[in-house]
Motif scaffolding. Sequence first.
Motif: not given
Length: 312
Positions: A111-134
């Motif tokens: 829910g956090v991912y979807r709510s945050v991403l939906a508000k971003q300009p297109n092709n703008s967000a960078v996700i950095v994962t430093i843990g598991f891919l779940t």
Amino acid sequence: MLAAPRQKPVRIILDTDIAPDFDDAGAMAVLHALADKGEAKILATVSCNRYPGCAPLLEVINNYYKKPAIPIGAVKNEGANFGDKNKWNEVVVANFPHKLQTTDEAPDAIGVYRSVLAKQPNNSAVIVTIGFLTNLKNLLQSGPDKYSKLDGAALVAKKVKRLVVMGGAFPQGKEFNIHIDASSSKYTFAHWPTPVLFSGVEIGNKILTGNRLIQQASAHNPIRQSYEYCLKTYQGKTHPTGRMSWDQTAVLAAVRGPEPYWKAITGQIKINEDGTNEWIAGGSKQHSYLVEKMPPEEVAVIIEDLMLHEPR
């Protein structure tokens, strides 16, 4: 010298397992420092680890850097539950006020991912994962909801610029973050629709940080407290030369890009059923991994300078 700020801050979502190791805390310090320098904007911090101390520690660190409004999320009902026997999360969290008492109290990461991403300009967000891919597997498989009419894969394709991963061993090997939830790793990298950059375990192995931090940072700094405690007690050992800086490298590359610290080799990752990984030169995916360019000792100074940043 530190790199000059970019014209626009890089919009970052950090996905972390902050408990099995303490370099996650160092990575959060780096990210908050870069945010304070105008190089990054932290959109959310989420836990891919169900360990009870994860979300409270995210809150403590965000609060310390005077960003209490950053959304926090956590994986629900599946995935890994890992901490260290020294319980460093709980030791540090106990020294600071916080509302979240356990990771279960945090909102669902998807829910956090979807709510945050939906508000971003297109092709703008960078996700950095430093843990598991779940979480990222779950995001890709998520359906339309109140935040977006797009399914997860389409939402990622529209809103995410790139994914940066601390994970894997290159050109082949076995690494903790990838193999702990191998099925999620395999699915995520096979279906992720944007470029993916990997910082393999071999990159952080030679970049040791922490000693200057515990000597120079404020005694009330939760990052210093994490390192001061863990360098003496982590996995039943002392670490007098500092700790490897795996997670910090991914954050630095996510915000500033590989250069001038590293070069990037393009191709495609392959995840095997046992969680080992291989590299396919010239594969069909938009994948790349870091290789050493600047001497690791010099990168360590840059990273620890950022870790020493104090909030304004």
